[in-house]
Design an enzyme around this catalytic site. Structure first.
Site, PDB file in Angstrom:
ATOM      1  N   HIS A 640       0.861  -1.252   0.067  1.00  0.00           N
ATOM      2  CA  HIS A 640      -0.204  -0.050   0.017  1.00  0.00           C
ATOM      3  C   HIS A 640       0.914   0.948  -0.066  1.00  0.00           C
ATOM      4  O   HIS A 640       0.297   2.384  -0.081  1.00  0.00           O
ATOM      5  CB  HIS A 640      -0.876  -0.167   1.354  1.00  0.00           C
ATOM      6  CG  HIS A 640      -0.439   0.407   2.647  1.00  0.00           C
ATOM      7  ND1 HIS A 640      -0.169  -0.460   3.411  1.00  0.00           N
ATOM      8  CD2 HIS A 640      -0.243   1.796   3.053  1.00  0.00           C
ATOM      9  CE1 HIS A 640       0.146   0.119   4.612  1.00  0.00           C
ATOM     10  NE2 HIS A 640       0.226   1.488   4.181  1.00  0.00           N
ATOM     11  N   ASP A 693      -0.259  -7.461   1.558  1.00  0.00           N
ATOM     12  CA  ASP A 693       0.308  -5.956   1.299  1.00  0.00           C
ATOM     13  C   ASP A 693       1.692  -5.916   1.694  1.00  0.00           C
ATOM     14  O   ASP A 693       2.290  -6.029   2.813  1.00  0.00           O
ATOM     15  CB  ASP A 693      -0.645  -5.166   2.699  1.00  0.00           C
ATOM     16  CG  ASP A 693       0.019  -3.792   2.641  1.00  0.00           C
ATOM     17  OD1 ASP A 693       0.340  -3.304   1.673  1.00  0.00           O
ATOM     18  OD2 ASP A 693      -0.546  -3.087   3.713  1.00  0.00           O
ATOM     19  N   GLY A 785       2.660   6.390   9.004  1.00  0.00           N
ATOM     20  CA  GLY A 785       4.032   6.299   8.679  1.00  0.00           C
ATOM     21  C   GLY A 785       4.935   5.267   9.138  1.00  0.00           C
ATOM     22  O   GLY A 785       6.100   5.033   8.923  1.00  0.00           O
ATOM     23  N   SER A 787       4.046   1.965   8.474  1.00  0.00           N
ATOM     24  CA  SER A 787       3.733   1.122   7.361  1.00  0.00           C
ATOM     25  C   SER A 787       4.940   0.748   6.485  1.00  0.00           C
ATOM     26  O   SER A 787       5.933   1.389   6.240  1.00  0.00           O
ATOM     27  CB  SER A 787       2.882   1.628   6.294  1.00  0.00           C
ATOM     28  OG  SER A 787       1.638   1.672   6.832  1.00  0.00           O
ATOM     29  N   GLY A 788       4.763  -0.515   6.295  1.00  0.00           N
ATOM     30  CA  GLY A 788       6.078  -1.168   5.391  1.00  0.00           C
ATOM     31  C   GLY A 788       7.270  -1.414   6.332  1.00  0.00           C
ATOM     32  O   GLY A 788       8.243  -2.336   6.043  1.00  0.00           O
TER      33      GLY A 788
HETATM   34  N1  ARG Z   1      -1.452   2.175   7.050  1.00  0.00           N
HETATM   35  C1  ARG Z   1      -0.322   2.916   8.044  1.00  0.00           C
HETATM   36  C2  ARG Z   1       0.740   3.689   7.251  1.00  0.00           C
HETATM   37  O1  ARG Z   1       0.466   3.825   5.983  1.00  0.00           O
HETATM   38  C3  ARG Z   1      -0.180   2.157   9.168  1.00  0.00           C
HETATM   39  C4  ARG Z   1      -1.017   1.655  10.007  1.00  0.00           C
HETATM   40  C5  ARG Z   1      -0.578   0.828  10.971  1.00  0.00           C
HETATM   41  N2  ARG Z   1      -1.808   0.936  11.875  1.00  0.00           N
HETATM   42  C6  ARG Z   1      -1.934   0.403  13.037  1.00  0.00           C
HETATM   43  N3  ARG Z   1      -2.990   0.721  13.938  1.00  0.00           N
HETATM   44  N4  ARG Z   1      -1.116  -0.597  13.503  1.00  0.00           N
HETATM   45  O2  ARG Z   1       1.500   4.146   7.900  1.00  0.00           O
END
Ligand code: ARG
Length: 836
Positions: A640, A693, A785, A787-788
């Site tokens: 994503h 993902d 932030g 993510s990944g």
């Molecule tokens: N989708 C989010 C990103 O782009 C990460 C979300 C993780 N959230 C969580 N509650 N663990 O950074």
């Protein structure tokens, strides 16, 4: 982390001076004692008394210093902004002028009543310092205020909860302890950057005129760049029955919103629940930023940090009547085709808006709705709990949908509802509907799986015209086409052009090597005879990929000589299990630097503690996602993170730069920077469900491993992480839901949560390719932030990449664990794509 740093550094001048005075005064005193002692025993008594007095004095001063200096530092200033509706008052014009007697009188009443409201709560009354009314607006009367608390370290969450409890109580039962009747309160903690004393602050208040535009600009615009360390706020108002329209015709700020930003609120105070958008970076004048409020008020705040000078912005404000056709939306639609869009499209839609379109086409026909553009804010929750478009009885959409997303109904009626909540707006959507014959949805055309219809010659032409590639499936490739292993046909002239057109590299295989040679994934040539012979002859082992013996690697560990092991997790466990020792040969991974003992909960990582952590930046801009190093040239991130958005081509390698060996975002010049050569998102990534993902990035050149740059170990395909196991998550993401990113790399320990339990908590959205981890009481989690980035698990003294940060419902909420991509499920895919 910023506020903490600032808090620690803040030392009132006078008390630190006092420290130095103490040192100056008392060191000589003890020396005196030694000198005098030599002079004669008769004076000993006096000296003892003097020394005792001095000691008592030192103790007293010490206590005073402790009291005023350190105790103060252990408390933090917390400001809550809010708005409250006063049901039993009517608005008078004088309330707009803070110097009027009427304003002052009502403000005093509101402050007195807020004080008595806070005194009801034991958690709040003891820390309460005072409130200030900032403004009033119509409806009956809405008061906007800031309340200040001095909160001891560690008590912040308790105070947050108490404020929330109080607000929801007022919303439920009202508040009439004094002469005023409060019936609606919205409040939230103010971002410390909006009240830091280190910034020069300016506050303006402007009222829209019906005849002309009001202009607001960043200080110095257009002659000079804006100044560092500035805070400016504009309270904007219009006449009753109007809403405000704000258009930024120039917008050029630093690209990192944690440094400089503009925020636009649908309120007169900076309350998060009414934050429409935070903006930074550059916006082309051909694509101006336009906002519309839901009522006759708006607040714009502008914050800059200590560095960076950019031109700034100019915005024009006008008021339009609430009944204006610009704002109208919804209604009845008919005929055989037509179109409609969200209010103010393609500019931001207003908050708190609901529109309903009822489409009815001739009897016997069915309806196909195509969204040419679709960008609707999901809010902090991922799953359409913020703003959404509902095609009643069919589906609910939110977030960013691919161009030309199609929804059909098998009837001649369709109802579409658009709803925006009180915060986070976006550009909205534009939709076209048309009828189709139930028996023939795509007359004379090919129907893609996603319901699009394409002209027949576009089928099997090598291009993905459907958008979901279904026009390129099941093709018979003619002589002018290459037959890819995955079933696609691609034009022959794309063979060996250096671009992986097939998607599985078939068109780029055997290009540079002589006849009889096999080309490895890293372009090395080896004899064709060595392919599938059980030995890894290519450096990346790709000569052994896709061979029948390879099948063993899905269920067991594949040794370098092609033998399979049934022992679970034999890699790097200190025991040689493969005859050729290959299970212990590549163990320069996952070694964690020693760190101080840790507490479960987010805190700063030590330097080099997680040397596989990567920070992915949009070139010359800011951190966007995390990633993990798995070899000299490959990193793993989330799919994503690499999906295009309207303005930014996240899927293009040229968009990105990767920082390896980075600790604090402030010192990226110290880190190792790499550009990206290719990005391989998982082909089954689903943007709606976040399934699969995961993505791979190849660095433009290999890195040399060091103490600060090292790979993490990859788990084997059979590894499972049992519920309850402790894992570590790391990243520079937001340190609270809706908050801004961390400067210094953060780490936290969480536990794996049982998938069945998690699936119930997350409303059935967990697939077998997702792993849940968190702390169910809330408070510890990954966030925007992160993510990944890695979810790492310690095994045999090494860290393994158990998961990739993927999604969550808000951040760190009670009973809402974080969701991670399960890496073992993708072990074979990683091997196939990277050879690692
Ligand atoms: N989708 C989010 C990103 O782009 C990460 C979300 C993780 N959230 C969580 N509650 N663990 O950074």
């Amino acid at each position: 982390m910023d506020p903490m740093d600032r808090g620690m550094r803040y030392t009132p001048g006078s008390s630190s001076d006092m420290n130095w005075e103490l040192a100056d005064t008392f060191l000589p005193a003890s020396d005196n004692k030694k000198l005098k002692k030599k002079r004669g025993p008769g004076k000993v008594g006096i000296i003892v008394v003097v020394v005792i007095l001095a000691a008592v004095l030192a103790l007293t001063i010490g206590l005073l210093v402790w009291h005023f200096h350190f105790r103060q530092n252990l408390q933090s200033q917390k400001i809550y902004t809010g708005s409250v509706r006063i049901a039993n008052q009517a608005f008078v014009d004088a309330y707009e002028n803070p110097d009027s007697a009427e304003f002052k009188d009502l403000a005093n009443q509101v402050m007195a009543q807020l004080k008595s409201m806070y005194s009801e709560s034991p958690q709040l009354s003891k820390y309460y310092i005072g409130s200030e009314v900032q403004a009033f607006s119509e409806g009956s009367v809405i008061a906007y205020y800031e309340s200040e608390f001095a909160v001891p370290a560690g008590q912040e969450a308790e105070v947050d909860q108490a404020v929330n409890r109080l607000s929801s109580k007022v919303r439920r039962v009202g508040e009439k302890q004094g002469p005023l009747v409060f019936d609606h309160v919205v409040s939230s903690a103010l971002d410390t950057r909006l009240f830091s004393k280190a910034r020069a602050s300016m506050r303006y208040s402007q009222h829209a005129k019906s005849s002309a535009e009001e202009i607001i600009t960043s200080p110095g615009f257009p002659d000079e760049p804006y100044a560092p360390n500035t805070f400016v706020q504009w309270q904007l108002r219009g006449d009753p029955g109007h809403v405000l329209k704000l258009s930024f015709d120039t917008f050029n700020l630093e690209g990192n919103c944690s440094n400089d930003f503009v925020r636009v609120y649908d309120s007169l105070v900076a309350v998060d629940k009414h934050l429409m958008e935070e903006e930074c970076g550059y916006n082309s004048p051909s694509n101006p930023l336009n906002f519309i409020s839901s009522r006759n008020v708006m607040l714009v705040t502008f914050v800059t940090n200590e560095e960076g000078n950019f031109p700034g912005f100019r915005a024009r404000m006008t008021q339009i009547s609430q009944d204006s056709s610009d704002l109208a939306c919804g209604g009845k639609l008919g005929g055989t085709s037509g179109s409609f869009k969200s209010p103010n499209f393609p500019s931001y839609y207003p908050p708190n808006k609901t529109c309903q379109w009822d489409i009815q086409v001739p009897d016997g026909k069915h309806i196909k709705l195509r969204f040419t553009t679709f960008m609707v804010s999901t809010g902090s929750l991922n799953h359409c709990s913020g703003d959404y478009v509902q095609i009643v009885g069919v589906s609910t959409l939110c977030g960013k949908q691919p161009e030309n997303t199609i929804v059909t109904v098998n009837s001649n009626k369709m109802t579409v509802v658009f709803k925006s909540d009180s915060s986070q707006v976006d550009q909205g959507f534009s939709a076209i509907y048309e009828v189709f014959e139930p028996t023939d949805p795509c007359p004379y055309k090919f129907q893609c799986d996603n319901k699009r219809c394409i002209n027949p010659p576009l089928r099997c032409d090598g291009w993905n015209d459907c958008g979901d590639s279904t026009d390129e499936r099941n093709c018979q490739c003619d002589a002018s086409m290459i037959k890819c292993r995955n079933g696609f046909c691609k034009p022959m002239f794309w063979r060996c052009d250096g671009v992986n057109d097939c998607g599985d590299d078939t068109d780029e295989l055997n290009c540079g090597c002589n006849v009889g040679e096999f080309q490895c994934n890293d372009n090395q040539c080896v004899s064709e005879k060595l392919r599938c012979d059980g030995n890894r002859d290519c450096k990346d082992g790709s000569d052994e990929d896709g061979c029948s013996r390879d099948i063993c690697k899905d269920s067991t560990f594949l040794c370098g000589n092609g033998k399979c092991l049934t022992k679970p997790n034999p890699m790097c466990d200190g025991q040689v299990d493969c005859e050729d020792g290959s299970d212990e040969s590549n163990c320069n991974c996952g070694r964690k630097a020693n760190s101080k003992p840790r507490i479960v909960g987010g805190q700063e990582a030590d330097v080099d503690e997680f040397p596989w952590q990567v920070s992915l930046h949009i070139k010359n801009t800011a951190h966007v996602c995390g990633a993990s190093i798995i070899s000299e040239q490959w990193i793993v991130t989330a799919a994503h993170c690499v999906q295009d958005e309207d303005k930014i081509k996240y899927s293009q390698p040229g968009t990105w730069e990767a920082y390896l060996g980075l600790h604090t975002q402030k010192e990226k010049q110290k880190a190792t920077k790499r550009l990206i050569k290719q990005i391989i998102p998982h082909k089954n990534y689903n943007a709606n469900t976040y399934d699969n993902d995961i993505a791979l990035m190849e660095l433009d050149s290999p890195v040399t491993f060091s103490a600060s740059i090292r790979p993490i170990c990859l788990p084997t395909a059979t590894d499972v992480f049992p519920a309850g196991e402790t894992v570590t998550i790391t990243g520079w993401g937001a340190t609270r839901e809706g908050g801004s990113g961390a400067t210094v790399l953060q780490k936290a320990n969480v536990r794996i949560i049982n998938s069945t339990v998690c699936n119930q908590l997350m409303d059935g959205q967990i697939t077998s390719r997702m792993t849940c981890a968190g702390v169910l009481t809330g408070g510890v989690d990954a966030c925007q932030g992160d993510s990944g980035g890695p979810m790492s698990v310690l095994s045999n003294e090494r860290m393994f990449l158990a998961g990739v940060v993927s999604w969550g419902d808000g951040c760190a909420r009670r009973n809402k664990p974080g969701i991670y991509t399960t890496v073992p499920k993708f072990r074979a895919w990683i091997k196939e794509k990277t050879g690692v």
